[in-house]
Design an enzyme around this catalytic site. Sequence first.
Site, PDB file in Angstrom:
ATOM      1  N   ASP A  83      81.697   0.226  33.844  1.00 31.37           N
ATOM      2  CA  ASP A  83      82.377   0.927  32.583  1.00 31.37           C
ATOM      3  C   ASP A  83      81.977   2.091  33.069  1.00 31.37           C
ATOM      4  O   ASP A  83      82.747   2.826  33.180  1.00 31.37           O
ATOM      5  CB  ASP A  83      80.938   0.611  30.896  1.00 31.37           C
ATOM      6  N   ASP A  84      80.722   2.996  32.782  1.00 32.65           N
ATOM      7  CA  ASP A  84      80.533   4.335  33.166  1.00 32.65           C
ATOM      8  C   ASP A  84      79.731   4.444  34.253  1.00 32.65           C
ATOM      9  O   ASP A  84      78.743   5.159  33.648  1.00 32.65           O
ATOM     10  CB  ASP A  84      80.567   5.395  31.860  1.00 32.65           C
ATOM     11  N   HIS A 123      89.120  -2.544  23.943  1.00 29.35           N
ATOM     12  CA  HIS A 123      87.340  -2.320  24.085  1.00 29.35           C
ATOM     13  C   HIS A 123      87.449  -3.298  22.288  1.00 29.35           C
ATOM     14  O   HIS A 123      87.691  -2.621  21.372  1.00 29.35           O
ATOM     15  CB  HIS A 123      87.368  -1.222  23.420  1.00 29.35           C
ATOM     16  N   HIS A 148      86.397  -3.113  34.313  1.00 28.51           N
ATOM     17  CA  HIS A 148      86.562  -2.336  33.167  1.00 28.51           C
ATOM     18  C   HIS A 148      85.179  -1.229  34.199  1.00 28.51           C
ATOM     19  O   HIS A 148      84.394  -1.523  33.961  1.00 28.51           O
ATOM     20  CB  HIS A 148      85.840  -3.355  32.357  1.00 28.51           C
ATOM     21  N   GLU A 170      82.255  -4.277  21.062  1.00 26.22           N
ATOM     22  CA  GLU A 170      81.160  -3.470  21.576  1.00 26.22           C
ATOM     23  C   GLU A 170      79.575  -3.359  20.863  1.00 26.22           C
ATOM     24  O   GLU A 170      78.640  -3.069  20.688  1.00 26.22           O
ATOM     25  CB  GLU A 170      81.497  -2.332  22.059  1.00 26.22           C
ATOM     26  N   HIS A 179      85.894   3.131  33.792  1.00 24.00           N
ATOM     27  CA  HIS A 179      86.821   4.362  33.028  1.00 24.00           C
ATOM     28  C   HIS A 179      85.894   5.426  34.223  1.00 24.00           C
ATOM     29  O   HIS A 179      84.896   6.080  34.824  1.00 24.00           O
ATOM     30  CB  HIS A 179      86.084   5.319  31.566  1.00 24.00           C
TER      31      HIS A 179
HETATM   32  N1  ADE Z   1      85.063   5.246  26.428  1.00 30.01           N
HETATM   33  C1  ADE Z   1      84.144   4.948  27.804  1.00 30.01           C
HETATM   34  N2  ADE Z   1      83.023   4.446  28.297  1.00 30.01           N
HETATM   35  C2  ADE Z   1      83.536   3.635  26.840  1.00 30.01           C
HETATM   36  C3  ADE Z   1      82.706   2.410  25.931  1.00 30.01           C
HETATM   37  N3  ADE Z   1      81.576   1.372  27.069  1.00 30.01           N
HETATM   38  N4  ADE Z   1      82.998   2.124  25.147  1.00 30.01           N
HETATM   39  C4  ADE Z   1      83.760   3.138  24.071  1.00 30.01           C
HETATM   40  N5  ADE Z   1      85.243   3.866  24.520  1.00 30.01           N
HETATM   41  C5  ADE Z   1      84.313   4.558  25.844  1.00 30.01           C
HETATM   42 ZN    ZN Z   2      84.070   0.740  28.797  1.00 28.62          ZN
END
Ligand code: ADE
Ligand code: ZN
Length: 338
Positions: free
Chosen positions: A278-279, A197, A17, A200, A19
């Site tokens: 994630d990011d 997703h 996971h 969350e 992006h």
């Molecule tokens: N796009 C990038 N990161 C995300 C996240 N944590 N939740 C939803 N969309 C995303």
């Molecule tokens: Zn994500």
Amino acid sequence: MTDLNAFISGLPKAELHMHIEGSLEPEMMFALAERNGVAIPFASVEEVRGAYQFSRLQDFLDIYYAGADVLRTEADFRDLAAAYFDRAAADSVVHAEIFFDPQTHTARGIGFGTVVAGLLAGMEDARARHGITARLILCFLRHLSEAEAFATLAEAEPWLDRIEAVGLDSSELGHPPEKFARVFAAAAAKGLKRVAHAGEEGPADYVWQALDVLEVDRLDHGNRSLEDPALVERLAREQMTLTVCPLSNLKLCVVPSMDDHPIDHMLAEGLRVTINSDDPAYFGGYVNANYRAAAEGRRLGAEQLATLARNSFLGSFLSEEEKRAHIARVDAYVAGFR
Ligand code: ADE
Ligand code: ZN
């Protein structure tokens, strides 16, 4: 380095996971802005980092989509991916299944093929330089319409043999999985795997929809499943993989502090949970920083960390034979560390 940090550093793992646009470090944002002659609303790298204060998912998404504007050419996407894989290799990631958001780019006039060709070049480079294997997951932006998702799936047609799965990301609340029931069914009919997703920020009901309506092969985040005991029982029984992202959860206020993160409860419930970044450029660290933060916050031991790493392979889209080989490497690593 503590023993546990050293253990995490060398532990073979998969990342399921992340992006790729979320690995755009401020330094690269500035470099690409200059290379492409794009103006950005920040004077310095420090100012960019200072802007990364979020109180909910949408705060982050606004800045994340704005940052992606510097990505213009195939070389940009290749360089972005190569930089991520360098960081991943340093964290003992041996396999990664990466999300990309084509609509963020096609809406700005960048060709779908430009994005994918660049990412595939970065993946090839990672294989050659680090031996890392990788797969691509095309995410639909859930704040956009079903028709726009169908148009994106049509654009993906020439590339489908190089795309493993479709996913669903962006603003969760108000955009339930069922909005994309038909496009996910169409993707499945084309032989694509499915992830989404859910849970969350959205309620447990969205997780049920991801399972029953989208028929996902894997669930991204899933934190709010814990509010529904029947759902937890089902996720555990079906051994559905959950891709949990501790530092993301902290930065987006899904949890009030790392000491309150439910990762150990999830493990104790028998859920197949994994740890992911994630990011990473926005949330303060790559995958090992996420393992370390969770381990510190919840006092995880080596056995729990090894389970998380084994789960990352079990939950991947690798073949059963590849999974077995990777898990054997985890077992050997754990045995050697004792
Ligand atoms: N796009 C990038 N990161 C995300 C996240 N944590 N939740 C939803 N969309 C995303
Ligand atoms: Zn994500």
